[in-house]
Design a protein around this motif. Sequence first.
Motif, PDB file in Angstrom:
ATOM      1  N   GLY A 250       0.809  -1.212   0.000  1.00 10.04           N
ATOM      2  CA  GLY A 250       0.000   0.000   0.000  1.00 10.04           C
ATOM      3  C   GLY A 250       0.842   1.261   0.000  1.00 10.04           C
ATOM      4  O   GLY A 250       1.906   1.318  -0.610  1.00 10.04           O
ATOM      5  N   THR A 251       0.351   2.264   0.730  1.00  8.72           N
ATOM      6  CA  THR A 251       1.003   3.577   0.768  1.00  8.72           C
ATOM      7  C   THR A 251       1.461   3.891   2.179  1.00  8.72           C
ATOM      8  O   THR A 251       0.708   3.706   3.136  1.00  8.72           O
ATOM      9  N   LEU A 252       2.686   4.394   2.303  1.00 14.89           N
ATOM     10  CA  LEU A 252       3.225   4.824   3.589  1.00 14.89           C
ATOM     11  C   LEU A 252       3.424   6.333   3.542  1.00 14.89           C
ATOM     12  O   LEU A 252       4.163   6.848   2.700  1.00 14.89           O
ATOM     13  N   PHE A 253       2.745   7.038   4.442  1.00  9.22           N
ATOM     14  CA  PHE A 253       2.826   8.497   4.498  1.00  9.22           C
ATOM     15  C   PHE A 253       3.663   8.896   5.697  1.00  9.22           C
ATOM     16  O   PHE A 253       3.285   8.655   6.844  1.00  9.22           O
ATOM     17  N   LEU A 254       4.825   9.507   5.442  1.00  9.26           N
ATOM     18  CA  LEU A 254       5.721   9.961   6.505  1.00  9.26           C
ATOM     19  C   LEU A 254       5.587  11.472   6.635  1.00  9.26           C
ATOM     20  O   LEU A 254       6.125  12.230   5.813  1.00  9.26           O
ATOM     21  N   ASP A 255       4.865  11.908   7.655  1.00  5.75           N
ATOM     22  CA  ASP A 255       4.650  13.331   7.874  1.00  5.75           C
ATOM     23  C   ASP A 255       5.790  13.911   8.710  1.00  5.75           C
ATOM     24  O   ASP A 255       6.380  13.217   9.537  1.00  5.75           O
ATOM     25  N   GLU A 256       6.071  15.192   8.505  1.00 11.52           N
ATOM     26  CA  GLU A 256       7.128  15.909   9.219  1.00 11.52           C
ATOM     27  C   GLU A 256       8.491  15.247   9.055  1.00 11.52           C
ATOM     28  O   GLU A 256       9.256  15.102  10.009  1.00 11.52           O
ATOM     29  N   ILE A 257       8.815  14.845   7.841  1.00 15.28           N
ATOM     30  CA  ILE A 257      10.095  14.184   7.590  1.00 15.28           C
ATOM     31  C   ILE A 257      11.274  15.127   7.826  1.00 15.28           C
ATOM     32  O   ILE A 257      12.391  14.698   8.102  1.00 15.28           O
ATOM     33  N   GLY A 258      11.015  16.431   7.766  1.00 12.97           N
ATOM     34  CA  GLY A 258      12.076  17.404   8.010  1.00 12.97           C
ATOM     35  C   GLY A 258      12.556  17.425   9.451  1.00 12.97           C
ATOM     36  O   GLY A 258      13.587  18.043   9.750  1.00 12.97           O
ATOM     37  N   ASN A 259      11.832  16.760  10.350  1.00 14.82           N
ATOM     38  CA  ASN A 259      12.222  16.736  11.761  1.00 14.82           C
ATOM     39  C   ASN A 259      13.225  15.637  12.084  1.00 14.82           C
ATOM     40  O   ASN A 259      13.717  15.568  13.213  1.00 14.82           O
ATOM     41  N   LEU A 260      13.527  14.759  11.113  1.00 14.48           N
ATOM     42  CA  LEU A 260      14.442  13.642  11.391  1.00 14.48           C
ATOM     43  C   LEU A 260      15.878  14.129  11.546  1.00 14.48           C
ATOM     44  O   LEU A 260      16.346  14.984  10.783  1.00 14.48           O
ATOM     45  N   SER A 261      16.583  13.542  12.510  1.00  9.59           N
ATOM     46  CA  SER A 261      18.007  13.835  12.673  1.00  9.59           C
ATOM     47  C   SER A 261      18.787  13.187  11.530  1.00  9.59           C
ATOM     48  O   SER A 261      18.293  12.266  10.861  1.00  9.59           O
ATOM     49  N   LEU A 262      20.004  13.630  11.319  1.00  6.57           N
ATOM     50  CA  LEU A 262      20.825  13.075  10.240  1.00  6.57           C
ATOM     51  C   LEU A 262      21.056  11.575  10.379  1.00  6.57           C
ATOM     52  O   LEU A 262      20.980  10.837   9.381  1.00  6.57           O
ATOM     53  N   PRO A 263      21.333  11.035  11.584  1.00  7.28           N
ATOM     54  CA  PRO A 263      21.499   9.574  11.707  1.00  7.28           C
ATOM     55  C   PRO A 263      20.237   8.799  11.301  1.00  7.28           C
ATOM     56  O   PRO A 263      20.325   7.751  10.659  1.00  7.28           O
ATOM     57  N   LEU A 264      19.061   9.326  11.673  1.00  7.65           N
ATOM     58  CA  LEU A 264      17.810   8.642  11.312  1.00  7.65           C
ATOM     59  C   LEU A 264      17.532   8.778   9.816  1.00  7.65           C
ATOM     60  O   LEU A 264      16.984   7.873   9.192  1.00  7.65           O
TER      61      LEU A 264
END
Length: 459
Positions: A250-264
């Motif tokens: 299906g579809t995976l929606f990742l909201d606020e992806i800009g909040n991820l740290s560089l390691p993540l």
Amino acid sequence: MNAKNGKILVVDDNEDILFALKLLLKPHVELVHTTANPNDIPDLLGKTEYDVILLDMNFTKDAISGQEGFSWLERILGIEPSAIVVFITAYGDAEKAVKAIKAGATDFILKPWHNEKLIATVSSAVKLKQSQKQVSDLKERQKEISNVMDSPFHDFIGKSEAMLSVFNTIKKVAKTDANVLILGENGTGKELVARALHRDSPRSEEVFISVDLGSIAETLFESELFGHERGAFTDAKKDKPGRFEIASGGTLFLDEIGNLSLPLQAKLLTVIERREVVRVGSNKPKSTDVRLICATNNNIHSMVGEGAFRQDLLYRINTVEVHLPPLRERYGDIPLLANHFLSVYTKKYKKKIKNISAEAIKKLETYGWPGNVRELQHAIERAIIMSDSNVLQPDDFFLSSQKSSTGSSMEFETFNLDEIERLIITKVLKQSQGNITQAANELGITRTSLYRRMEKYDL
């Protein structure tokens, strides 16, 4: 097998076999129908939805090829593609069993049978059928929910040029499997765009999984997205699939992806590139197939230039970008949105409010809407709850950011957007006495976004 669970059809040319199977199965199942004539099958299937069909492989005397059984299996599956068919024959061998399974049968019983084994086989087949029904029901429920939420774009509506451009992009991109990045301020409807893309995609019958990355603690990121094995850490009491596994197909929606740290970001990039996940506590990769849609309210391209977001990850997630305009850039849509929410919430709260006065609409049109459509939605809902009249008036709307602490309207001596934003943030921080969470909520942005803006304006 649970008592009286399952509807069974037995088809065999031997009347003794039919009698014996009916006698054996009757105490355990809800219904047992039998017939010695396979030509009765289409009529029986038209009248009853069977959980399991026990089908003789040979109906002609002395026949051992099983071809008749395979022919009837094909006809059954043509009538009911999800039918659970178990072959019964006295001439079984490994080759026929493999052929039967490949042809669409679920299992294979040899005559003479052991009663306990036959009951166990039928029990497993009934459970399989009922699991299929549950999955089918869940898909139908999701489809109906999605239709309600997204039809035509649920609360995602507008007739402005900016919104018509967004709708056009959605129609073009939805039919593809391209990864999409949705950019826009908080409250502009990024998840509604994601749902619209999913609804009109080839994956619409599969799941839509939404993940707010801003709400997941860094220590739980891998467990939530990639899953974990039992015992992988203290609270891991059982195996748990991650969101990538759950959304597979299906579809995976990742909201606020800009909040991820560089390691993540690095870990997410690896999964996207390899199209497989490794659960925490395991070293065995699991393949995953998702249509990825991401969203952020940050200026992600600036973040790349500042080294705060990986450029290679951005390339992976933004095959196509959808830019959602803030409400202040589509004032012409405010009457349309306001009346839409009026219809929604008068029904919800059973209020007899007919419309919104022209003066109230003018008030809504002159407000800055830092919280965008979401703030407008909440303002309409609150007004409907509190109003005692049948027409909403200007005084029914409390627009918290419209007035200063002294009660006067905010006025600006400049049209420079950066300067206006700096002034507004300064004012809200002062009103909230430096409470970052309260200020962020008032501005309709995340704490992370507020900190970034404070750093930008040296506040």
